[in-house]
Design a protein around this motif. Structure first.
Motif, mmCIF file in Angstrom:
data_model
loop_
_atom_site.group_PDB
_atom_site.id
_atom_site.type_symbol
_atom_site.label_atom_id
_atom_site.label_comp_id
_atom_site.label_asym_id
_atom_site.label_seq_id
_atom_site.Cartn_x
_atom_site.Cartn_y
_atom_site.Cartn_z
ATOM 1 N N GLU A 1 67.890 -21.550 -13.995
ATOM 2 C CA GLU A 1 69.046 -21.017 -14.556
ATOM 3 C C GLU A 1 70.314 -21.900 -14.344
ATOM 4 O OE1 GLU A 1 69.823 -18.747 -17.230
ATOM 5 O OE2 GLU A 1 67.941 -17.500 -17.180
ATOM 6 N N GLN A 2 70.253 -22.164 -12.869
ATOM 7 C CA GLN A 2 71.337 -23.159 -12.325
ATOM 8 C C GLN A 2 71.334 -24.360 -12.737
ATOM 9 O OE1 GLN A 2 71.245 -22.458 -8.091
ATOM 10 N NE2 GLN A 2 72.271 -20.696 -7.968
ATOM 11 N N ARG A 3 70.105 -24.819 -13.187
ATOM 12 C CA ARG A 3 69.931 -26.091 -13.497
ATOM 13 C C ARG A 3 70.123 -26.395 -15.494
ATOM 14 N NH1 ARG A 3 65.133 -29.281 -10.630
ATOM 15 N NH2 ARG A 3 65.650 -30.979 -11.984
ATOM 16 N N GLY A 4 70.367 -25.182 -15.667
ATOM 17 C CA GLY A 4 70.816 -25.066 -17.375
ATOM 18 C C GLY A 4 69.468 -24.692 -18.152
ATOM 19 N N VAL A 5 68.378 -24.390 -17.534
ATOM 20 C CA VAL A 5 66.987 -23.940 -18.207
ATOM 21 C C VAL A 5 67.337 -22.668 -18.412
ATOM 22 C CG1 VAL A 5 64.783 -23.720 -18.294
ATOM 23 C CG2 VAL A 5 65.719 -25.928 -17.176
ATOM 24 N N GLN A 6 67.183 -22.124 -19.555
ATOM 25 C CA GLN A 6 67.444 -20.757 -19.974
ATOM 26 C C GLN A 6 66.238 -19.947 -20.142
ATOM 27 O OE1 GLN A 6 70.822 -19.687 -22.488
ATOM 28 N NE2 GLN A 6 70.803 -21.354 -23.141
ATOM 29 N N VAL A 7 66.030 -18.888 -19.465
ATOM 30 C CA VAL A 7 64.521 -18.042 -18.955
ATOM 31 C C VAL A 7 64.461 -17.170 -20.282
ATOM 32 C CG1 VAL A 7 62.803 -17.098 -17.883
ATOM 33 C CG2 VAL A 7 64.291 -18.720 -16.823
ATOM 34 N N ILE A 8 63.568 -17.031 -21.053
ATOM 35 C CA ILE A 8 63.621 -16.000 -21.965
ATOM 36 C C ILE A 8 62.042 -15.091 -22.036
ATOM 37 C CG2 ILE A 8 63.669 -15.180 -24.654
ATOM 38 C CD1 ILE A 8 65.326 -17.748 -24.978
ATOM 39 N N PHE A 9 62.185 -14.204 -21.784
ATOM 40 C CA PHE A 9 60.701 -13.489 -21.517
ATOM 41 C C PHE A 9 60.492 -12.658 -23.076
ATOM 42 C CE2 PHE A 9 61.688 -13.318 -17.092
ATOM 43 C CZ PHE A 9 60.377 -13.763 -16.696
ATOM 44 N N TRP A 10 58.917 -12.642 -23.441
ATOM 45 C CA TRP A 10 58.677 -12.130 -24.746
ATOM 46 C C TRP A 10 57.345 -11.301 -24.336
ATOM 47 C CZ3 TRP A 10 53.525 -13.242 -25.532
ATOM 48 C CH2 TRP A 10 52.946 -14.354 -25.109
ATOM 49 N N CYS A 11 56.977 -10.449 -25.082
ATOM 50 C CA CYS A 11 57.396 -9.846 -26.103
ATOM 51 C C CYS A 11 57.739 -8.527 -25.835
ATOM 52 C CB CYS A 11 56.826 -10.250 -27.478
ATOM 53 S SG CYS A 11 57.549 -9.079 -28.794
ATOM 54 N N LEU A 12 58.980 -8.137 -25.417
ATOM 55 C CA LEU A 12 59.373 -6.832 -24.755
ATOM 56 C C LEU A 12 59.803 -5.701 -25.959
ATOM 57 C CD1 LEU A 12 60.920 -8.478 -21.705
ATOM 58 C CD2 LEU A 12 58.335 -8.140 -22.186
ATOM 59 N N ASN A 13 59.157 -4.618 -25.630
ATOM 60 C CA ASN A 13 59.606 -3.400 -26.639
ATOM 61 C C ASN A 13 60.090 -2.100 -25.993
ATOM 62 O OD1 ASN A 13 59.306 -5.263 -28.894
ATOM 63 N ND2 ASN A 13 56.994 -4.779 -29.095
ATOM 64 N N GLU A 14 59.841 -2.230 -24.699
ATOM 65 C CA GLU A 14 59.994 -0.848 -23.905
ATOM 66 C C GLU A 14 61.195 -1.207 -22.940
ATOM 67 O OE1 GLU A 14 56.647 0.766 -22.227
ATOM 68 O OE2 GLU A 14 55.382 0.375 -23.888
ATOM 69 N N GLU A 15 61.982 0.062 -22.769
ATOM 70 C CA GLU A 15 63.377 -0.235 -21.715
ATOM 71 C C GLU A 15 63.002 -0.629 -20.333
ATOM 72 O OE1 GLU A 15 66.701 2.507 -20.182
ATOM 73 O OE2 GLU A 15 66.570 2.679 -22.258
ATOM 74 N N SER A 16 62.017 -0.093 -19.945
ATOM 75 C CA SER A 16 61.303 -0.537 -18.468
ATOM 76 C C SER A 16 61.152 -2.304 -18.612
ATOM 77 C CB SER A 16 60.058 0.059 -18.137
ATOM 78 O OG SER A 16 58.977 -0.096 -19.048
#
Length: 318
Positions: A268-283
């Protein structure tokens, strides 16, 4: 052996300390890329848990929940139209055992009246809109909405047409090239190098290896997005293997291997955005954002919007 240890151990210790120092302070070595957008809420297949996947109705529904990113896959019809479809073969989606590429756009069948949500087994989506859409239609309808466009096969005509559409609608900065295969990604980058890219599978493993060897702070990273599965969903909503034992092993191993706050913080500090998939529950939302992820891809944008809105700090008392 004694002299070797005498010199090697201090050198190894110094290397480890230097690696940790720059892992925590990557800006001393690299100028971070400044993203054009920050996707907190991503709609997987347009939000396939609330409306039929990849339909215009699904996209509209997600945008009503203020989605920051639309995730989609593309294929090419026989008459050269770029259409939004997860599957190459239409059996699961439409009940018609034909490939997208064997039909003209006007011949494409309607989606089934209900579709099981892939990452929510036993749950089904419905909708009044059952038509497949062209990528061009989405670009026209949502001109400034960021999108991740995944290309699954090395189809140079498809890649060229996607790149041309992105240029035509002047959205290179907000359209992400995505593919699991490095050979495909190489073609994508050549077709439109102005579009940000996500990690392929092999490049993702390479970054993990560099991280554990302590070399990641000293290596350049051209990718701008790491779109990765969250290990905790394995054997719950994501079953990559047919054997339950392998799924359990994969869940334990990948959780230990991937879920590292220091790695995500460094990216993140190097400008790489981390996106997690595929999440459907609050936990799972909690786990992803707790690790420091930029955003989440979900089939249920309404649930994720509710979660994000509830995380806002309360207004100060007057």
């Amino acid at each position: 052996m004694g002299p070797l240890l005498y010199y090697a151990l201090p050198a190894l210790g110094g290397y480890v300390m230097l690696s940790i120092f720059f892992l925590r302070r990557p800006r001393l070595l690299h100028t971070p890329w400044v993203p054009a957008f920050y996707p907190r809420l991503g709609a997987h297949r347009g939000g396939s848990g609330e409306r039929l996947e990849n339909t215009m109705e699904a996209m509209e529904n997600s945008m009503a929940q203020r989605a920051d990113l639309l995730e989609l896959d593309c294929h090419l019809t026989r008459d050269g139209v770029v259409v939004v479809s997860h599957d190459k073969n239409l059996s699961r989606q439409s009940g018609v055992n034909r490939d997208v590429g064997s039909l003209d756009f006007e011949e494409l069948p309607l989606y089934k009246e209900e579709l099981e949500v892939y990452f929510a087994p036993g749950h089904f989506a419905h909708g009044s809109d059952r038509r497949m859409v062209r990528l061009e239609d989405l670009f026209r309808r949502f001109p400034r909405t960021p999108m991740s466009v995944e290309v699954k096969e090395r189809n140079e005509e498809l890649i060229r047409k996607i790149a041309g559409l992105v240029r035509h609608f002047d959205r290179s900065e907000i359209t992400i090239w995505a593919s699991e295969k490095s050979s495909v990604m190489k073609k994508c980058k050549a077709a439109n190098p102005e579009m940000p890219t996500s990690f392929t599978v092999s490049r993702g493993f390479w970054v993990l290896l560099l991280y554990y060897l302590g070399l990641l702070p000293f290596v350049s990273i051209p990718e701008r997005f790491l779109i990765c599965f969250l290990p905790t969903i394995i054997n719950r909503t994501y079953f990559p293997f047919s054997c339950s034992g392998l799924n359990q092993l994969a869940a334990v191993f990948s959780k230990w291997f991937i879920m590292r706050k220091s790695l995500i913080r460094h990216l993140e500090q190097r400008g790489v955005q981390v996106i997690f998939w595929c999440l459907n529950e609050e936990s799972d939302f909690e786990a992803a954002y707790g690790l420091g992820a930029t955003g989440v891809l979900t089939d249920y944008p309404t649930a994720l919007r509710r979660y994000l809105d509830n995380q806002r700090p309360p207004a100060p008392a007057l």
